[in-house]
Scaffold this active site. Structure first.
Site, PDB file in Angstrom:
ATOM      1  N   SER A   9       0.851  -1.199   0.000  1.00 32.26           N
ATOM      2  CA  SER A   9       0.000   0.000   0.000  1.00 32.26           C
ATOM      3  C   SER A   9       0.879   1.238   0.000  1.00 32.26           C
ATOM      4  O   SER A   9       1.667   1.445   0.934  1.00 32.26           O
ATOM      5  CB  SER A   9      -0.892   0.009   1.246  1.00 32.26           C
ATOM      6  OG  SER A   9      -1.375   1.319   1.457  1.00 32.26           O
ATOM      7  N   HIS A  34      -1.277  -1.585  -3.843  1.00 32.59           N
ATOM      8  CA  HIS A  34      -2.585  -1.366  -3.221  1.00 32.59           C
ATOM      9  C   HIS A  34      -2.815   0.147  -3.100  1.00 32.59           C
ATOM     10  O   HIS A  34      -1.991   0.870  -2.547  1.00 32.59           O
ATOM     11  CB  HIS A  34      -2.563  -2.030  -1.845  1.00 32.59           C
ATOM     12  CG  HIS A  34      -3.835  -1.969  -1.068  1.00 32.59           C
ATOM     13  ND1 HIS A  34      -4.865  -2.864  -1.237  1.00 32.59           N
ATOM     14  CD2 HIS A  34      -4.237  -1.126  -0.084  1.00 32.59           C
ATOM     15  CE1 HIS A  34      -5.841  -2.583  -0.390  1.00 32.59           C
ATOM     16  NE2 HIS A  34      -5.496  -1.518   0.321  1.00 32.59           N
ATOM     17  N   ASP A  36      -5.198   3.068  -1.710  1.00 35.32           N
ATOM     18  CA  ASP A  36      -6.227   3.390  -0.725  1.00 35.32           C
ATOM     19  C   ASP A  36      -6.878   4.723  -1.080  1.00 35.32           C
ATOM     20  O   ASP A  36      -6.302   5.784  -0.839  1.00 35.32           O
ATOM     21  CB  ASP A  36      -5.605   3.462   0.675  1.00 35.32           C
ATOM     22  CG  ASP A  36      -5.226   2.085   1.186  1.00 35.32           C
ATOM     23  OD1 ASP A  36      -6.117   1.221   1.253  1.00 35.32           O
ATOM     24  OD2 ASP A  36      -4.042   1.876   1.492  1.00 35.32           O
ATOM     25  N   MET A  38      -9.534   7.480  -0.332  1.00 41.11           N
ATOM     26  CA  MET A  38     -10.340   7.972   0.798  1.00 41.11           C
ATOM     27  C   MET A  38     -10.911   9.338   0.454  1.00 41.11           C
ATOM     28  O   MET A  38     -10.199  10.173  -0.105  1.00 41.11           O
ATOM     29  CB  MET A  38      -9.461   8.114   2.037  1.00 41.11           C
ATOM     30  CG  MET A  38      -8.726   6.846   2.406  1.00 41.11           C
ATOM     31  SD  MET A  38      -7.733   7.128   3.865  1.00 41.11           S
ATOM     32  CE  MET A  38      -6.824   5.592   3.962  1.00 41.11           C
ATOM     33  N   HIS A  67      -8.633   0.049  -3.322  1.00 43.02           N
ATOM     34  CA  HIS A  67      -9.492  -0.161  -2.149  1.00 43.02           C
ATOM     35  C   HIS A  67     -10.245   1.149  -1.927  1.00 43.02           C
ATOM     36  O   HIS A  67      -9.658   2.146  -1.498  1.00 43.02           O
ATOM     37  CB  HIS A  67      -8.592  -0.534  -0.951  1.00 43.02           C
ATOM     38  CG  HIS A  67      -9.307  -0.609   0.360  1.00 43.02           C
ATOM     39  ND1 HIS A  67      -8.641  -0.620   1.570  1.00 43.02           N
ATOM     40  CD2 HIS A  67     -10.631  -0.689   0.670  1.00 43.02           C
ATOM     41  CE1 HIS A  67      -9.513  -0.693   2.559  1.00 43.02           C
ATOM     42  NE2 HIS A  67     -10.728  -0.721   2.047  1.00 43.02           N
ATOM     43  N   MET A  69     -12.448   3.543  -0.101  1.00 43.50           N
ATOM     44  CA  MET A  69     -13.034   3.935   1.192  1.00 43.50           C
ATOM     45  C   MET A  69     -13.730   5.272   0.957  1.00 43.50           C
ATOM     46  O   MET A  69     -13.287   6.327   1.418  1.00 43.50           O
ATOM     47  CB  MET A  69     -11.934   4.039   2.252  1.00 43.50           C
ATOM     48  CG  MET A  69     -11.424   2.686   2.708  1.00 43.50           C
ATOM     49  SD  MET A  69      -9.838   2.787   3.551  1.00 43.50           S
ATOM     50  CE  MET A  69      -8.747   2.799   2.140  1.00 43.50           C
ATOM     51  N   MET A 138     -10.802  -6.132   6.777  1.00 40.43           N
ATOM     52  CA  MET A 138     -10.036  -5.062   7.430  1.00 40.43           C
ATOM     53  C   MET A 138      -9.614  -5.552   8.818  1.00 40.43           C
ATOM     54  O   MET A 138     -10.456  -5.994   9.606  1.00 40.43           O
ATOM     55  CB  MET A 138     -10.898  -3.805   7.606  1.00 40.43           C
ATOM     56  CG  MET A 138     -11.257  -3.041   6.350  1.00 40.43           C
ATOM     57  SD  MET A 138      -9.880  -2.338   5.414  1.00 40.43           S
ATOM     58  CE  MET A 138      -8.903  -1.496   6.643  1.00 40.43           C
ATOM     59  N   ASP A 176      -6.016  -6.556   5.440  1.00 37.81           N
ATOM     60  CA  ASP A 176      -5.471  -5.199   5.298  1.00 37.81           C
ATOM     61  C   ASP A 176      -5.512  -4.483   6.642  1.00 37.81           C
ATOM     62  O   ASP A 176      -6.585  -4.278   7.207  1.00 37.81           O
ATOM     63  CB  ASP A 176      -6.339  -4.457   4.268  1.00 37.81           C
ATOM     64  CG  ASP A 176      -5.845  -3.053   3.964  1.00 37.81           C
ATOM     65  OD1 ASP A 176      -4.749  -2.681   4.419  1.00 37.81           O
ATOM     66  OD2 ASP A 176      -6.577  -2.337   3.242  1.00 37.81           O
TER      67      ASP A 176
HETATM   68  C1  DX5 Z   1      -6.211   1.580   5.981  1.00 39.79           C
HETATM   69  C2  DX5 Z   1      -5.826   1.133   4.604  1.00 39.79           C
HETATM   70  C3  DX5 Z   1      -4.653   0.249   4.566  1.00 39.79           C
HETATM   71  C4  DX5 Z   1      -3.383   0.870   5.102  1.00 39.79           C
HETATM   72  C5  DX5 Z   1      -2.593  -0.220   5.727  1.00 39.79           C
HETATM   73  O1  DX5 Z   1      -7.452   2.167   5.947  1.00 39.79           O
HETATM   74  O2  DX5 Z   1      -6.893   0.419   3.991  1.00 39.79           O
HETATM   75  O3  DX5 Z   1      -4.424  -0.282   3.257  1.00 39.79           O
HETATM   76  O4  DX5 Z   1      -2.616   1.517   4.131  1.00 39.79           O
HETATM   77  O5  DX5 Z   1      -1.571   0.340   6.453  1.00 39.79           O
HETATM   78  P1  DX5 Z   1      -0.727  -0.512   7.494  1.00 39.79           P
HETATM   79  O6  DX5 Z   1      -0.175  -1.700   6.767  1.00 39.79           O
HETATM   80  O7  DX5 Z   1       0.333   0.450   7.956  1.00 39.79           O
HETATM   81  O8  DX5 Z   1      -1.665  -0.895   8.587  1.00 39.79           O
HETATM   82 ZN    ZN Z   2      -6.418  -0.627   2.067  1.00 39.26          ZN
END
Ligand code: DX5
Ligand code: ZN
Length: 220
Positions: A9, A34, A36, A38, A67, A69, A138, A176
């Site tokens: 990620s 990956h 993320d 948001m 992913h 969010m 998650m 994740d």
């Molecule tokens: C959190 C994300 C993850 C995040 C993971 O909301 O979906 O993908 O980047 O980070 P680590 O591996 O540091 O927990």
């Molecule tokens: Zn993620």
């Protein structure tokens, strides 16, 4: 393809040096990047959107795993397909027509998944199974990298694996949040085939070593 896949990620990457970071991840053996996404609405944080993903696509050959969010995941499916993203998950509590959206993701040639928060039960997946390529569990509450792993997710993965086996569908399990060299093997043993990691990889002085630690000892 051998499992587990390691999905790095970029949320913990140095965004001012993203091209170099991507090259390093590729050399270090990461399987997926990956992404993320948001929106500051579904989760209390903002990350990045299409312009950055376009640049990422141009700077790595690795498959991209988005992913979402965000509160309106259906807005982003076509743009992600156009940018060449290969895997997409969304949170089913953001989409009243999850079944239809999964179907659309697949129609666009991408692998389709849903992401479940730590509080959400896998029972809700029953009628989605025929449309799923993967399920993202998650193991932290979504929104930030660098949080601690919630250990109950191991039992959740074991139960989900059983549900999938019983269904006869081929569906991968992705975990994740808070994934490290210390909990990776337990996750793999539980049936997880895709491990997402941000801070464990990016805080490690040697990304290749971090990725190797995440693979555990049954990389086949
Ligand atoms: C959190 C994300 C993850 C995040 C993971 O909301 O979906 O993908 O980047 O980070 P680590 O591996 O540091 O927990
Ligand atoms: Zn993620």
């Amino acid at each position: 393809m051998k499992r587990p896949l390691i999905a790095a990620s970029v949320l913990s990457a140095d965004f001012a040096r993203l091209g170099e970071e991507l090259a390093l991840l590729e050399q270090s053996g990461a399987d997926l990047i990956h992404l993320d996404l948001m929106d500051g609405h579904y989760v209390p944080n903002l990350s990045f959107g299409m312009p950055i993903i376009k640049s990422i696509r141009a700077h790595t050959k690795l498959p991209l795993d988005a992913h979402l969010m965000v509160s309106n995941p259906s807005f982003y499916i076509e743009p992600l397909a156009e940018l060449g993203v290969s895997w997409v998950t969304f949170h089913p509590d953001t989409e009243p027509h999850s079944h239809r959206l999964l179907h659309r993701i697949r129609q666009l040639g991408m692998k389709a998944g849903v992401a479940l928060n730590p509080s959400e039960d896998t029972d809700q997946l029953k009628w989605l199974l025929p449309e799923l390529d993967y399920v993202l569990l998650m193991s932290v509450n979504p929104g930030f990298s660098g949080q601690s792993f919630i250990p109950g997710i191991i039992d959740k993965a074991i139960g989900l694996k059983e549900m999938i086996r019983h269904s006869g569908y081929e569906i991968e399990i992705q975990v994740d949040g808070g994934v490290t060299g210390d909990n990776a093997q337990q996750l793999i043993d539980a049936g997880v085939t895709i491990l997402v990691s941000a801070s464990y990889i990016f805080n490690h002085p040697n990304y290749a070593q971090a990725i190797q630690n995440l693979r555990g000892n049954t990389y086949v």
